[in-house]
Scaffold this motif. Structure first.
Motif, PDB file in Angstrom:
ATOM      1  N   UNK A   1      -3.269 -10.977   8.208  1.00 36.37           N
ATOM      2  CA  UNK A   1      -2.328  -9.991   8.725  1.00 36.37           C
ATOM      3  C   UNK A   1      -1.597  -9.195   7.675  1.00 36.37           C
ATOM      4  N   UNK A   2      -2.023  -9.251   6.418  1.00 35.42           N
ATOM      5  CA  UNK A   2      -1.357  -8.520   5.335  1.00 35.42           C
ATOM      6  C   UNK A   2      -2.415  -7.751   4.549  1.00 35.42           C
ATOM      7  N   UNK A   3      -2.190  -6.439   4.381  1.00 34.58           N
ATOM      8  CA  UNK A   3      -3.198  -5.576   3.778  1.00 34.58           C
ATOM      9  C   UNK A   3      -2.638  -4.805   2.592  1.00 34.58           C
ATOM     10  N   UNK A   4      -3.474  -4.667   1.554  1.00 35.36           N
ATOM     11  CA  UNK A   4      -3.189  -3.781   0.433  1.00 35.36           C
ATOM     12  C   UNK A   4      -3.861  -2.459   0.748  1.00 35.36           C
ATOM     13  N   UNK A   5      -3.105  -1.380   0.826  1.00 36.72           N
ATOM     14  CA  UNK A   5      -3.593  -0.119   1.357  1.00 36.72           C
ATOM     15  C   UNK A   5      -4.288   0.739   0.305  1.00 36.72           C
ATOM     16  N   UNK A   6      -4.898   0.124  -0.666  1.00 30.06           N
ATOM     17  CA  UNK A   6      -5.625   0.859  -1.691  1.00 30.06           C
ATOM     18  C   UNK A   6      -6.566  -0.087  -2.417  1.00 30.06           C
TER      19      UNK A   6
END
Length: 334
Positions: free
Chosen positions: A55-60
């Motif tokens: 449920x946690x994303x790095x957007x790059x």
């Protein structure tokens, strides 16, 4: 375009407090911004976003920074999946927290393969990946460091020690906590006791060294207080006895002409603390019945308000002529 072509993330109305594009987002945040799960999955193809934790994303693309890892751990642990926190919902603890507190004995963030996060005991949350969930019956008030909520030193030390088996590392952490002025020995031992770590032999050995270190520092501050505030020179570290009678106990400083004694309370909570406190109280009451004024100082008072403690001692010395003469006692080196 084939299925291996990276998708450029569409602009999202998410920004950091500095106004720069948000590097991290939780699934809840993305859902609230109208990004469906299918689109998140499409963004997470090679060369796009990355799922760091459930449920946690790095957007790059690119590897996460140490700051990314800390904030991702907090996003995972947060009840509502957002930053900043609403109250002490989750905070960094353990070795990562000590690194943020600038402990030289803690490894750099880049060398840590695990980030400890402290959450209330009632949270239903599991450790995952490189995040270890630590539970607290009562969450301490976090300290904000580099924009991240961090557990106080004493609690962070206990959480770090709970996962360490190396006696030398444990000793270094405990010693730096006291010698570096981060907290008093009693605060560290309290947290170790709450975590039920005082049954481990290597922890007990480190605590004994810690208490000796704390007493030495407190005695040094007491010498400094007498010197800097021009108090009369006392007799240092002496035992008091009645002539031909019983031993009355040791004190850290004694002014025989004024019958004033100073005692440092460097006790720390241990299994026999109630017995020690009873013995301490009995000794103090006995001395006061003999007309000896006992000034009780704690390491924290000496560290944080030395001028006030000097005033307390000076007042006791100046009030001596107004009191009834004290019983004669024999003063011996301790």
């Amino acid at each position: 375009m084939n299925h291996n072509t990276p998708i450029t993330p569409r602009p999202l109305p998410l920004s950091s407090p500095t106004g720069r594009p948000q590097r991290l987002a939780s699934a809840d945040q993305l859902r609230a911004q109208g990004v469906p799960a299918a689109e998140v999955a499409a963004h997470c193809r090679p060369g796009g976003w990355q799922q760091l934790l459930p449920g946690v994303f790095l957007l790059q693309p690119g590897p996460p920074t140490s700051e990314d890892r800390l904030k991702a751990a907090l996003l995972y642990a947060r009840r509502n999946g957002t930053l900043p926190p609403q109250g002490p919902d989750a905070m960094i603890t353990g070795l990562a927290a000590l690194t943020l507190h600038r402990f030289s004995s803690a490894p750099p963030l880049t060398a840590l393969d695990r980030v400890d996060v402290l959450v209330p005991r009632t949270r239903r949350l599991r450790s995952t990946g490189w995040v270890r969930v630590v539970r607290a019956a009562e969450s301490p008030e976090p300290v904000e460091l580099t924009g991240v909520p961090v557990a106080p030193v004493a609690r962070a030390v206990a959480d770090a020690v709970s996962a360490l088996d190396d006696a030398e590392t444990v000793r270094r952490l405990l010693t730096e906590a006291v010698r570096g002025g981060h907290c008093e020995p009693g605060a560290v031992v309290r947290e170790l006791s709450r975590a039920r770590l005082l049954s481990r032999p290597h922890v007990v050995d480190a605590v004994d060294s810690l208490l000796a270190e704390g007493r030495a520092l407190s005695e040094q501050r007491l010498y400094e207080m007498v010197r800097e505030f021009a108090l009369p020179d006392p007799l240092w570290n002496v035992d008091l006895r009645l002539p031909g009678g019983p031993h009355l106990g040791g004190v850290d400083a004694y002014w025989p002409d004024q019958a004033v004694a100073v005692e440092l309370d460097t006790r720390a909570p241990r299994q026999d603390d109630d017995e020690l406190w009873t013995e301490y109280t009995r000794k103090r009451e006995h001395l006061e019945r003999l007309g000896i004024t006992v000034v009780h100082l704690t390491p924290r008072k000496l560290r944080e308000a030395m001028d006030q403690q000097a005033t307390v001692v000076r007042t006791a010395l100046m009030a001596a002529p107004e009191r009834q003469p004290a019983a004669y006692v024999v003063v011996l080196p301790r």
